[in-house]
Each structure stands twice: as C-alpha cells, then as structure tokens.
Design an enzyme around this catalytic site. Structure first.
Site, PDB file in Angstrom:
ATOM      1  N   ARG A  50       0.957  -1.246   0.137  1.00 18.13           N
ATOM      2  CA  ARG A  50       0.107   0.274  -0.104  1.00 18.13           C
ATOM      3  C   ARG A  50       0.919   1.331  -0.163  1.00 18.13           C
ATOM      4  O   ARG A  50       0.445   2.215  -0.743  1.00 18.13           O
ATOM      5  CB  ARG A  50      -0.937  -0.056   1.214  1.00 18.13           C
ATOM      6  CG  ARG A  50      -1.479   1.395   1.430  1.00 18.13           C
ATOM      7  CD  ARG A  50      -3.166   1.487   2.155  1.00 18.13           C
ATOM      8  NE  ARG A  50      -3.144   0.551   3.389  1.00 18.13           N
ATOM      9  CZ  ARG A  50      -2.461   0.756   4.408  1.00 18.13           C
ATOM     10  NH1 ARG A  50      -1.633   1.766   4.581  1.00 18.13           N
ATOM     11  NH2 ARG A  50      -2.591  -0.085   5.427  1.00 18.13           N
ATOM     12  N   TYR A 102     -15.774  15.658 -18.024  1.00 24.26           N
ATOM     13  CA  TYR A 102     -15.856  14.075 -18.109  1.00 24.26           C
ATOM     14  C   TYR A 102     -17.082  13.887 -17.012  1.00 24.26           C
ATOM     15  O   TYR A 102     -17.115  14.310 -16.044  1.00 24.26           O
ATOM     16  CB  TYR A 102     -14.781  13.426 -17.831  1.00 24.26           C
ATOM     17  CG  TYR A 102     -14.833  11.827 -17.686  1.00 24.26           C
ATOM     18  CD1 TYR A 102     -15.304  11.120 -18.677  1.00 24.26           C
ATOM     19  CD2 TYR A 102     -14.735  11.163 -16.578  1.00 24.26           C
ATOM     20  CE1 TYR A 102     -15.226   9.782 -18.744  1.00 24.26           C
ATOM     21  CE2 TYR A 102     -15.084   9.989 -16.506  1.00 24.26           C
ATOM     22  CZ  TYR A 102     -15.385   9.003 -17.268  1.00 24.26           C
ATOM     23  OH  TYR A 102     -15.430   7.898 -17.346  1.00 24.26           O
ATOM     24  N   ASP A 176      -6.949  17.533 -16.634  1.00 30.68           N
ATOM     25  CA  ASP A 176      -7.117  16.204 -17.070  1.00 30.68           C
ATOM     26  C   ASP A 176      -6.868  16.188 -18.524  1.00 30.68           C
ATOM     27  O   ASP A 176      -7.182  16.518 -19.308  1.00 30.68           O
ATOM     28  CB  ASP A 176      -8.574  15.871 -16.919  1.00 30.68           C
ATOM     29  CG  ASP A 176      -9.130  14.437 -17.366  1.00 30.68           C
ATOM     30  OD1 ASP A 176      -8.137  13.942 -18.246  1.00 30.68           O
ATOM     31  OD2 ASP A 176     -10.199  14.003 -16.813  1.00 30.68           O
ATOM     32  N   LYS A 201      -7.026   4.848 -20.753  1.00 31.63           N
ATOM     33  CA  LYS A 201      -7.330   5.167 -21.955  1.00 31.63           C
ATOM     34  C   LYS A 201      -5.988   4.900 -22.784  1.00 31.63           C
ATOM     35  O   LYS A 201      -5.380   3.754 -22.959  1.00 31.63           O
ATOM     36  CB  LYS A 201      -7.729   6.457 -22.245  1.00 31.63           C
ATOM     37  CG  LYS A 201      -9.021   6.654 -21.271  1.00 31.63           C
ATOM     38  CD  LYS A 201     -10.300   6.015 -21.773  1.00 31.63           C
ATOM     39  CE  LYS A 201     -11.243   6.252 -20.495  1.00 31.63           C
ATOM     40  NZ  LYS A 201     -11.679   7.732 -20.043  1.00 31.63           N
TER      41      LYS A 201
END
Ligand SMILES: *Cc1c(COP(=O)(O)O)cnc(C)c1O
Length: 404
Positions: A50, A102, A176, A201
């Site tokens: 983590r 988005y 973004d 993406k």
C-alpha cells in the site's frame, strides 16, 4: 555536437533502466504485499505494498520522465486520481470547473458539492475572460480538461493558469490530460499544478486494466498527494503497474497511427457532408488555440447526422467499430454519448449545454484506415444516411450540405 541531455519521448517510452539484480530486460513484477525486514531496527526500502512497491516505483519513475514531472503516482483509476486531489480541499473551499467535463468528474464534484464539502461552480471554459473574471481570492482549485469529449471544446490552459496564479499563487490548477496523453501535450509546461490522466485510455492502450496517473512538479503537492494515496490505499496494484509499463512502451506509435487514421476519417465524414467535431480540422473554431498548446489532435471525433434514429442505425450497422464507451484503445469504437457515456447528465442539462442528441462519437484505433472507412461507408449506406449517385459518389441525404 554535444550529446543531448535527454532523449525524445519516443525513445524514453521504450528505454528504461530497471536496476534489476539479474539485469532483466523487462522490469520485474514484485507480486508481493509485504517485504521482510533485515532486523527489527533495520527496515528496508519497502515494507508494505500500500505504501510502496518496486514495480510501482519503476512505473512512476518512467512516467515522471514522460510527463516531464518531478513526481508521479499510479492509482487504481482516473476517477481515483480526482478523489485523491479533492481530498486536499477543506470544507467550504470554492472550486471552479468546466461545464463540459468528463461525466465521472462532474458526478464526483456534484456529490461533494451537494454534501456541503466544497462549493463547485461550473462555467464554459472556452470563454477565457469569463473564467478569469470568476477566479478570486476564495478560489482554491480549478478543474480543466481539453479538448473535452464528445463536444471537443478547447481551453486556454496557459492563460487561465497564469491568471489564477497571479490572483493567488496557492490556487491549485488541475488538468485532466486523458484526451491528449503525454505524447501530444505537456500541461505542466503550461503552468498546471497537478496533471492527471485516466491510464485506462491511451497510456495503457489495450483496455485490459483500469488505472490513473497523477503528476506534479511541486514537492509540497507530491507529499500531500502521497499522504492521501497511502492513507486510502488506492495505489495501483503491482500486476496492473506491470501491465501499464508494458502498454506504455508503444504509446507513441499507437497515438501516431490512431491520429493518422482519425484525420482520414474526419476528412471522409466532412466530405460526405456531416458536421464533424475534431480539433485537427482547420474549421474547428479553436483550431489555432489547440495547435498552440498541443503537438497533435488525438483520435476522438464526433459528428452529427441530423436525426437520432439515423444515428442509432449507423451505430448498430458497423462491424469493425465496436459499440462501447471509453477510448484510447488499439481497436476502434463507436458510441452515442446521449445514450451511453453521457446518459447520466439529464436531458434538460444536455439541452442547456447544446449537446446534440444525435451525436455519434468515434474513437479510432490502429486498424487499416481504408478498412475503417469502408466499415463506416457500409454503415452509412445501410442506415440510409447516405446514398450513391450516378457517378458512384456518396452523398448525404439529410439536408446537410452535400459536398462531393
Ligand atoms: C475515462 C476518463 C476519466 C476517468 O478515468 P477512469 O480510469 O475511467 O476512472 C477521466 N477523465 C476523462 C477525460 C476520461 O476520459
């Protein structure tokens, strides 16, 4: 001639030094949640995945070069990036955001706003003067995205970031960059404080993992972001880091080919008489602005047919283009945003934002461009949107200007 200090992006993408003990040519996968300590007092570099994992570190160092960042973080998704970023805000903080972000970004900001955690104000970010006039000493963060999709609106990132930092040097400008990828745009060079991308993406490019990447040049922001990532446990899993490292190596060549195909398809659709939105077309109203910030135009376009029914028939009549949300993958996709990715925005809001209900979005892959155009031609003919005239030329039958 003195050797260059750094390599070009295409080289950096495939070149990496793993520092592996056996000199493995592919960075090794450390599929381990824990790392043993030498002794109670002697803790090694890693203890728990983590907090850190060598496969993730390798990926992050690689990404930092590619994104021209000082520090990057790989997390579990693009939305995970936004979750980490918004946790830097305090209750009542004001943020300014685009009105065509988005869908998932819109959903998270609206959720935080409704809960009373933050005050989110949405504006048309193509109106630079409007955005500038709204930035004041209370503004804590600004959320930008360019070009948006599927409406393909372009934001003047440099001038907004510059103005914001003049009003208040501590305002955090967040960008973004999912649509352009580091191959086509370097937002940190334009004055952005934190850049993030959905690595689901282009960065990964194969639609086999979900991932997100955060990047910054500020040590202070990096420290704050890491604190949240380590606290919430959203760091990307080792195997997904490994897969993302593999996908990343072909990023430049994929984007290059996808864009080449997309330009051909945009021209094809325009010539048949459709209204096409693509930042690489010279008649896009913000062509100059986009070109001044980016090294290319990407591989997502949208077009209007004039009729929702017709659009539905086109979408359902392609073979190569799969009907799916998302983009940036090696294979081509087709969708109707109003019925799919943007269905969560209610019809009234879509109307207010001039969102055409008949809009079709194409996300172009690396297939042969002629095959893709043939596939679209077949779908356009089957749907009745275009016919063939005596000279064997395609013409548009729906009242939009036919241009042969
Ligand atoms: C897909 C996407 C996201 C969200 O990323 P996930 O990896 O799906 O969580 C954010 N911004 C843009 C522009 C996107 O296309």
């Amino acid at each position: 001639m003195a050797p260059k200090k750094s390599y070009s992006l295409e080289t950096e993408l495939v070149f990496s030094k793993s520092g592996d003990q056996y000199n493995a040519s592919v960075p090794p996968l450390y599929q381990s949640a824990t790392f043993k300590q030498d002794s109670l007092s002697n803790m090694g570099e890693y203890d728990y995945t983590r907090s850190g994992n060598p496969t993730r570190t390798h990926l992050q160092n690689h990404l930092a070069k590619i994104m021209k960042a000082k520090t990057t973080f790989a997390v579990s998704s693009g939305m995970g990036c936004l979750d980490v970023i918004t946790r830097l805000l305090k209750p009542g903080d004001e943020v300014i955001a685009g009105d065509d972000l988005y869908g998932g970004t819109n959903r998270l900001l609206t959720y935080l706003h409704k809960k009373g955690d933050i005050i989110a104000k949405h504006y048309d970010t193509t109106n630079t003067e409007l955005i500038k006039s709204k930035i004041n000493s209370k503004t804590r963060m600004i959320f930008l995205e360019s070009p948006t999709n599927p409406l393909i609106k372009v934001v003047d990132v440099k001038s907004i970031a510059h103005h914001a930092h003049q009003i208040n040097p501590d305002v955090i400008v967040v960008f973004d960059n999912t649509m352009m990828s580091p191959v086509l745009m370097t937002p940190l060079d334009l004055g952005v404080d934190i850049q993030y991308e959905s690595a689901t993406k282009y960065l990964n490019g194969h639609h086999d993992i979900m991932a997100g990447v955060l990047a910054t040049r500020s040590d202070k922001l990096a420290e704050q972001l890491y604190y949240v990532i380590n606290s919430t446990g959203c760091g990307l899993s080792p195997f997904d880091c490994w897969l993302l490292s593999r996908g990343l190596r072909t990023l430049a060549i994929r984007v290059e080919r996808q864009q080449q195909n997309c330009i051909k398809i945009a021209e094809f659709l325009k010539n048949v008489g459709f209204k096409v939105r693509y930042p690489g077309l010279k008649d896009h109203p913000q062509y100059e602005l986009h070109s001044s910030m980016c090294r290319g135009y990407g591989a997502v376009l949208s077009f209007e047919t004039g009729s929702v029914k017709l659009s539905e028939r086109i979408v359902e009549n392609t073979d190569i283009f799969g009907i799916a949300v998302s983009f940036g993958c090696v294979n081509s996709l087709i969708s109707m945003p109003c019925k799919m990715s943007h269905a969560s925005i209610d019809a009234k809001t879509r109307k207010e934002r001039d969102f055409p209900e008949d809009l079709i979005r194409l996300c172009i892959g690396i297939e042969n461009a002629d095959d893709l155009i043939d596939d679209l031609t077949k779908a356009l003919l089957r749907s009745g949107a275009v016919r063939v005239n005596e000279r064997d030329e395609l013409f548009n039958v729906i009242g939009l200007q036919p241009k042969l």
